[in-house]
Design a protein around this motif. Structure first.
Motif, PDB file in Angstrom:
ATOM      1  N   LYS A 176       0.824  -1.207   0.000  1.00 30.47           N
ATOM      2  CA  LYS A 176       0.000   0.000   0.000  1.00 30.47           C
ATOM      3  C   LYS A 176       0.858   1.256   0.000  1.00 30.47           C
ATOM      4  O   LYS A 176       0.602   2.195  -0.764  1.00 30.47           O
ATOM      5  N   VAL A 180       0.802   4.280  -2.718  1.00 30.71           N
ATOM      6  CA  VAL A 180       0.512   5.661  -2.314  1.00 30.71           C
ATOM      7  C   VAL A 180       1.620   6.586  -2.789  1.00 30.71           C
ATOM      8  O   VAL A 180       1.371   7.682  -3.289  1.00 30.71           O
ATOM      9  N   LYS A 209     -11.275   3.001  -8.012  1.00 32.95           N
ATOM     10  CA  LYS A 209     -11.150   4.462  -8.095  1.00 32.95           C
ATOM     11  C   LYS A 209     -11.354   5.098  -6.729  1.00 32.95           C
ATOM     12  O   LYS A 209     -10.726   6.110  -6.411  1.00 32.95           O
ATOM     13  N   TYR A 210     -12.222   4.499  -5.903  1.00 30.20           N
ATOM     14  CA  TYR A 210     -12.416   5.024  -4.544  1.00 30.20           C
ATOM     15  C   TYR A 210     -11.109   4.955  -3.760  1.00 30.20           C
ATOM     16  O   TYR A 210     -10.711   5.915  -3.093  1.00 30.20           O
ATOM     17  N   THR A 211     -10.432   3.804  -3.847  1.00 26.66           N
ATOM     18  CA  THR A 211      -9.149   3.652  -3.156  1.00 26.66           C
ATOM     19  C   THR A 211      -8.111   4.619  -3.722  1.00 26.66           C
ATOM     20  O   THR A 211      -7.328   5.224  -2.980  1.00 26.66           O
ATOM     21  N   TYR A 213      -8.501   7.618  -5.071  1.00 23.92           N
ATOM     22  CA  TYR A 213      -8.671   8.987  -4.597  1.00 23.92           C
ATOM     23  C   TYR A 213      -8.517   9.096  -3.085  1.00 23.92           C
ATOM     24  O   TYR A 213      -8.165  10.155  -2.569  1.00 23.92           O
ATOM     25  N   SER A 214      -8.747   7.989  -2.379  1.00 26.81           N
ATOM     26  CA  SER A 214      -8.494   8.016  -0.937  1.00 26.81           C
ATOM     27  C   SER A 214      -7.002   8.118  -0.664  1.00 26.81           C
ATOM     28  O   SER A 214      -6.585   8.761   0.297  1.00 26.81           O
ATOM     29  N   TYR A 215      -6.186   7.493  -1.512  1.00 33.97           N
ATOM     30  CA  TYR A 215      -4.727   7.612  -1.380  1.00 33.97           C
ATOM     31  C   TYR A 215      -4.293   9.065  -1.577  1.00 33.97           C
ATOM     32  O   TYR A 215      -3.434   9.574  -0.859  1.00 33.97           O
ATOM     33  N   ASP A 217      -6.208  11.788  -1.144  1.00 37.44           N
ATOM     34  CA  ASP A 217      -6.709  12.571  -0.011  1.00 37.44           C
ATOM     35  C   ASP A 217      -5.868  12.343   1.228  1.00 37.44           C
ATOM     36  O   ASP A 217      -5.602  13.262   1.996  1.00 37.44           O
ATOM     37  N   THR A 218      -5.410  11.103   1.422  1.00 34.92           N
ATOM     38  CA  THR A 218      -4.586  10.790   2.589  1.00 34.92           C
ATOM     39  C   THR A 218      -3.303  11.607   2.567  1.00 34.92           C
ATOM     40  O   THR A 218      -2.899  12.203   3.562  1.00 34.92           O
ATOM     41  N   GLN A 221      -3.996  15.314   3.268  1.00 33.77           N
ATOM     42  CA  GLN A 221      -4.240  15.564   4.684  1.00 33.77           C
ATOM     43  C   GLN A 221      -2.962  15.518   5.489  1.00 33.77           C
ATOM     44  O   GLN A 221      -2.731  16.320   6.385  1.00 33.77           O
TER      45      GLN A 221
END
Length: 226
Positions: A176, A180, A209-211, A213-215, A217-218, A221
């Motif tokens: 992961k 990232v 795609k959800y994962t 864009y979560s990467y 956003d992570t 942040q």
């Protein structure tokens, strides 16, 4: 009081693009068929930013084609005061070495609205560099590998390969954190400006795609909390 500032899409802006077309044609005529001159309109989508090109055979591009790396970087950073990039080396996909300059054109509000790019094919001149040293010398230190001029459709693939090289292992062996890191590189280098890039990147790295864009956003942040 009447506002006299130029507006994007106004006749003044259209006139500016027409002037750039005229300048581009004049420069290309002066230096001949080895000199490609390109006008990019930054109000357009990066897939179709080229509105005028002379001697497009130099890089294989045409009107309606997409942005180069330099244009994508400007769109991504939206730098209000970019410094013109003059006399640097680039390389076309078929191996031509070009001496290039990128000039940023501002509108009445001071924002970059267009780019004038000059790419002179010096491949043959390099074979007689001793006699023509003054013409082909660049103002920057020698680069181990010239920057590439690529169409936007080829750029995404090139960026993906760069992200894999950055991590240093094939996707099948990435954890992961590796993914990232690769996706963060792609985000920082404008890959997501390319149409439908999210689908292709998610499929390449074997994630949804959800994962994906979560990467992104992570990392954003984390950058805010440092």
């Amino acid at each position: 009081m009447e506002n006299t500032e130029e507006k994007e899409g106004s006749p003044t802006e259209s006139g500016k693009l027409e002037l750039l077309r005229q300048v581009a044609t004049g420069i290309a005529a002066q230096f001949g068929s080895d000199c490609e001159v390109v006008v990019h309109d930054l109000s357009r989508h990066p897939d179709h930013s080229i509105v005028h090109i002379v001697n497009g055979h130099v890089s294989g591009r045409k009107v309606g084609d997409g942005a180069s790396t330099v244009v994508l970087e400007q769109m991504e950073s939206n730098d209000p005061e970019p410094k013109d990039h003059l006399c640097y080396l680039t390389k076309t996909p078929d191996g031509k070495i070009l001496k290039s300059s990128t000039v940023y054109i501002r509108n009445g509000k001071g924002r970059v609205s267009a780019i004038l790019s000059i790419n002179y094919d010096i491949s043959r001149l390099l074979m007689v560099e001793g006699a023509l040293r003054e013409l082909v010398t660049t103002q920057e230190p020698a680069q181990s590998e010239p920057e590439k001029i690529v169409n936007v459709n080829d750029l995404l693939e090139d960026l993906i390969q760069q992200s894999v090289a950055l991590v240093g292992k094939p996707v099948a062996l990435m954890n992961k954190d590796d993914k990232v890191r690769a996706i963060r590189f792609l985000n920082q280098n404008g890959a997501f400006l390319v149409t439908k890039s999210g689908d292709k990147i998610a499929k390449y790295f074997g994630i949804s795609k959800y994962t994906l864009y979560s990467y992104i956003d992570t990392k954003q942040q984390e950058g805010k909390t440092v």
